[in-house]
Design an enzyme around this catalytic site. Structure first.
Site, mmCIF file in Angstrom:
data_model
loop_
_atom_site.group_PDB
_atom_site.id
_atom_site.type_symbol
_atom_site.label_atom_id
_atom_site.label_comp_id
_atom_site.label_asym_id
_atom_site.label_seq_id
_atom_site.Cartn_x
_atom_site.Cartn_y
_atom_site.Cartn_z
ATOM 1 N N HIS A 246 0.819 -1.222 0.000
ATOM 2 C CA HIS A 246 0.000 0.000 0.000
ATOM 3 C C HIS A 246 0.844 1.259 0.000
ATOM 4 O O HIS A 246 1.839 1.355 0.708
ATOM 5 C CB HIS A 246 -1.044 -0.004 1.113
ATOM 6 C CG HIS A 246 -0.514 -0.015 2.509
ATOM 7 N ND1 HIS A 246 -0.146 1.131 3.170
ATOM 8 C CD2 HIS A 246 -0.299 -1.025 3.385
ATOM 9 C CE1 HIS A 246 0.267 0.829 4.408
ATOM 10 N NE2 HIS A 246 0.191 -0.476 4.562
ATOM 11 N N ASP B 208 6.274 0.569 6.645
ATOM 12 C CA ASP B 208 4.821 0.399 6.487
ATOM 13 C C ASP B 208 4.249 1.497 5.618
ATOM 14 O O ASP B 208 3.872 2.534 6.116
ATOM 15 C CB ASP B 208 4.168 0.402 7.874
ATOM 16 C CG ASP B 208 2.684 0.068 7.833
ATOM 17 O OD1 ASP B 208 2.200 -0.363 6.784
ATOM 18 O OD2 ASP B 208 2.012 0.262 8.874
ATOM 19 N N GLU C 194 -4.825 1.841 2.766
ATOM 20 C CA GLU C 194 -4.910 0.658 3.626
ATOM 21 C C GLU C 194 -5.087 1.074 5.083
ATOM 22 O O GLU C 194 -5.820 0.452 5.832
ATOM 23 C CB GLU C 194 -3.637 -0.193 3.482
ATOM 24 C CG GLU C 194 -3.705 -1.562 4.171
ATOM 25 C CD GLU C 194 -3.277 -1.549 5.637
ATOM 26 O OE1 GLU C 194 -3.565 -2.532 6.337
ATOM 27 O OE2 GLU C 194 -2.648 -0.567 6.094
ATOM 28 N N GLU C 195 -4.396 2.150 5.464
ATOM 29 C CA GLU C 195 -4.288 2.471 6.889
ATOM 30 C C GLU C 195 -5.602 2.866 7.533
ATOM 31 O O GLU C 195 -5.887 2.481 8.665
ATOM 32 C CB GLU C 195 -3.256 3.585 7.117
ATOM 33 C CG GLU C 195 -1.807 3.202 6.810
ATOM 34 C CD GLU C 195 -1.274 2.091 7.715
ATOM 35 O OE1 GLU C 195 -2.011 1.566 8.566
ATOM 36 O OE2 GLU C 195 -0.099 1.734 7.553
ATOM 37 N N ASP D 141 3.343 -6.397 3.326
ATOM 38 C CA ASP D 141 2.932 -5.316 4.228
ATOM 39 C C ASP D 141 3.292 -5.657 5.668
ATOM 40 O O ASP D 141 2.528 -5.424 6.593
ATOM 41 C CB ASP D 141 1.419 -5.050 4.080
ATOM 42 C CG ASP D 141 0.961 -3.857 4.921
ATOM 43 O OD1 ASP D 141 1.818 -3.018 5.284
ATOM 44 O OD2 ASP D 141 -0.235 -3.785 5.240
ATOM 45 N N HIS E 189 3.812 2.690 12.667
ATOM 46 C CA HIS E 189 2.939 3.865 12.873
ATOM 47 C C HIS E 189 3.571 4.934 13.771
ATOM 48 O O HIS E 189 2.852 5.737 14.368
ATOM 49 C CB HIS E 189 1.581 3.456 13.466
ATOM 50 C CG HIS E 189 0.796 2.518 12.605
ATOM 51 N ND1 HIS E 189 -0.434 2.027 12.981
ATOM 52 C CD2 HIS E 189 1.044 1.990 11.376
ATOM 53 C CE1 HIS E 189 -0.894 1.220 12.032
ATOM 54 N NE2 HIS E 189 -0.015 1.177 11.056
#
Lengths: 460, 460
Positions: free
Chosen positions: B280, B292, B326-327, B354, B424
């Site tokens: 993504h 990520d 995606e997130e 991912d 994140h």
């Protein structure tokens, strides 16, 4: 009935209790202990951040001896003792300086003296440079083209190798023997591309040897960062008359007294059989040596901490051995074996961790085929921990000298991809080690120690 | 004889040539290409360092769309196209502030708003704190004890788990549904311990949802660093009347137009069969999102770069799909499947990366038993690359919506130990990705794509 069980329990002791547990259950307890109740990361914190680099013969190497001895005493060994060993003392001195001299332009590049190198003169050394890709190329070029020059060894580690140690083996002759060989052709110094798969600005030190050259023929030798090597090579292609300047003030002193640190738990059934788990306490001087080999030291100590947490009493004698002087002499490993012969000791197993504190992948084993089959049959029980790789190969330098009949020697095999990013360089620091990866390595070592202690190394 | 061979060669094309090579030989070429001649690391450098964080709806997410489209066009796909998709646009606003108020002492702690959270009032929010370990505990405590307070969810990820994703699954309900559930009991805000196995000072953001609560019941929610959580918990134990203050100005805007980026190579034998490889393109906003999922994006593109380097023409249609959102929405993944249904496409395989750009360990597969047996029989040929782990399990979020009959879905499984150090958080940056580890992941993906392209997913 109840009486018999109670009586039986009184006699079977902890190895008896463990005989009733499945290997699956014990490994689960070992990994849980390592991941939730270990001391290794805080030991490494102290070793790296409070003590620091531990080159043989340095004051901090001696601090590390005292610290690890005290820590081992505090976690309940039957005895903790030191083995005296004379070690070389080499001191880097002032920080090295170097530049490429392209006509009148000076371009600074990062270098560091290789371990055991002699100094340059106080004013440094300036000479024309000849780039080579191998020791063999010196022979092809001959004295005419080499005499009076600095030889620049620039064969990169082979990035196509899957395991970085194979790439290292394929390139490290330039570092170890470059100066000795180049000197024979009249070179005045050597500069070696750092043993590093990345392009960056860290020069990587490491052992080199003048072999049996007369002292008068020792020439100064240093490693240059990979970016520096690329730049020097490019500059030489444009102008073969480029000169190189470097200055280093390193010095070799007389040998000094140091120690292996040994913690021992007597075996409950076969005290005469010794199983070693260890790493080396010394490091290079440019950084903490957190991966090389602080990780191996604290993981080895953790093996016993895990056994204690689990209440497991080994059948064989377990020794945690923290070897001195792996980096530039192997004196500790040799001394350990020398004393083992004097004392007629019987070592059945030795496990070393000296490939960094990265995620464990398996073991590299030195043993006969039947022993290999026996040990690799444990792969199944290691599977939940993603330990899959059981291969024959080099175990560890410090346990290399051990010669007991039928001994099995093993090296922990962590993931190798990042090892040479840090190896012998100023970035081999505490923050390069991941806590969980370190702990998983310790658990993997404890698990193999447990299985070998339980099942022995005898084969039918 | 010679003539026949020549003639044959003219007709068999590159997949024919490849039919004559052993899988061992082809994988060797794939890994060598990735380790010595890849573009993925420099793509990631640009994506991370020049473009930066790529939250859906942001200007930099759009830059990433244009950049990856242009790069894919430059390496020779049959076509590169965009799929329009409306995505949520949430903006963090000013950097959050927070402190523990212990009597009159203010202790600052690092927090960040969770994705989708509402703001506090302009002056921030101050309230007493009630610590809980789970959503269920809210029910036990009831409205009386919760109303008017900030609920502090502090159940740590379980360090005893071997795979860090299992620890994440076991804790993330607090982040995703904490605010929604606490609001039902009258809480005025929630603070969630960061999804991080380490103790450090980085707050980790991530998606949260108010579900079907009426908007009037939305309460602000933020993550606190693990060190901050430890401190808050300790302070609460000493003084249950401690208050917590936090201020955040995040805002949800109307959906905006964005895109999936798709690069396609038509299959030479079965163009109607589509094989997807992707990651993504969006990331959270606190850092580059290099792991990520910058890593997954550039590895997916590298698969085709490797095929090009090797001159391999796939039998089936290959699509590199860079999914948007995606997130915080999965809109890209859902849109891709929606269009696939409209166009009556037949997907036989989808592979997502991912889980970070770490050393690859294997694959997690969604398929039937016979397909699993077929794919895990490739383990042997992957062994030299230390790829051992073939398991059934979650493949990838973006390929989750794909429903083609008999499709096999796979997720690349890298070493997971360090993933949640960065996930994140503000340290998910380019320098946290190792070049070789990233490249090995790309090679591992290209190898599975090759084997599936060659052998299909049909089973007897």
């Amino acid at each position: 009935m109840k009486k018999i069980t109670l009586l039986a329990l009184l006699f079977i002791g902890s190895s008896g209790i463990y005989a009733q547990k499945s290997d699956e259950q014990v490994l689960k307890e070992i990994y849980k202990s390592a991941l939730t109740n270990s001391k290794c990361y805080s030991w490494l914190d102290h070793l790296s951040n409070d003590i620091g680099s531990r080159l043989s013969g340095s004051a901090s190497a001696e601090k590390a001896v005292q610290y690890t001895k005290a820590e081992m005493e505090s976690i309940g060994f039957d005895r903790v003792f030191l083995q005296e060993v004379m070690v070389p003392k080499w001191v880097r001195g002032e920080k090295e300086t170097a530049y490429i001299l392209d006509n009148k332009t000076k371009i600074n590049v990062p270098i560091c003296a290789l371990g055991g190198s002699v100094a340059t003169s106080k004013n440094g050394l300036t000479a024309e440079v000849i780039e080579v890709q191998s020791l063999e190329e010196l022979v092809t070029l001959g004295k005419d083209k080499i005499k009076g020059k600095i030889v620049f060894f620039n064969r990169p580690m082979d990035n196509a190798q899957i395991e970085s140690f194979h790439a290292y083996s394929g390139a490290v002759d330039q570092r170890y023997a470059g100066a000795k060989e180049a000197s024979k052709f009249g070179a005045v110094g050597t500069i070696v591309r750092s043993m590093n798969l990345r392009l960056d600005d860290f020069p990587h030190t490491g052992a080199q040897s003048y072999g049996d050259l007369p002292k008068s023929q020792y020439i100064p030798t240093a490693a240059i960062s990979t970016n520096g090597a690329e730049l020097l090579s490019k500059t030489l292609k444009n102008n073969p008359k480029v000169k190189f300047y470097f200055k280093q003030s390193c010095e070799q002193f007389d040998d000094v007294l140091s120690y292996n640190v040994v913690g021992e738990i007597k075996g409950s059934e076969h005290p005469e059989n010794i199983m070693v788990v260890g790493g080396h306490l010394d490091s290079w001087d440019l950084a903490d040596g957190s991966h090389d080999d602080g990780a191996g030291v604290v993981q080895s100590m953790e093996v016993v901490n895990i056994f204690n947490n689990l209440g497991y009493k080994p059948k064989n004698t377990i020794r945690v051995v923290l070897f001195m002087n792996e980096e530039n002499g192997l004196r500790g490993g040799n001394k350990y074996e020398e004393l083992s012969l004097v004392n007629k000791e019987n070592h059945i197993f030795a496990l070393e961790s000296d490939s960094g504190g990265f995620s464990p992948r398996g073991f590299s084993l030195e043993c006969d085929d039947a022993q290999f089959d026996k040990i690799s049959s444990y792969a199944k029980v290691f599977e939940p921990y993603l330990i899959h790789s059981f291969v024959k190969g080099h175990s560890g330098s410090d346990i290399g000298p051990l010669t007991s009949k039928k001994i099995v020697k093993a090296g922990l095999k962590p993931d190798s991809q990042r090892y040479f990013d840090y190896h012998h360089a100023a970035n081999d620091k505490f923050d390069a080690v991941d806590k969980r990866e370190l702990e998983l390595g310790a658990a993997t070592m404890a698990s193999l120690m447990y299985l070998i202690d339980k099942n022995g190394i005898e084969t039918k």
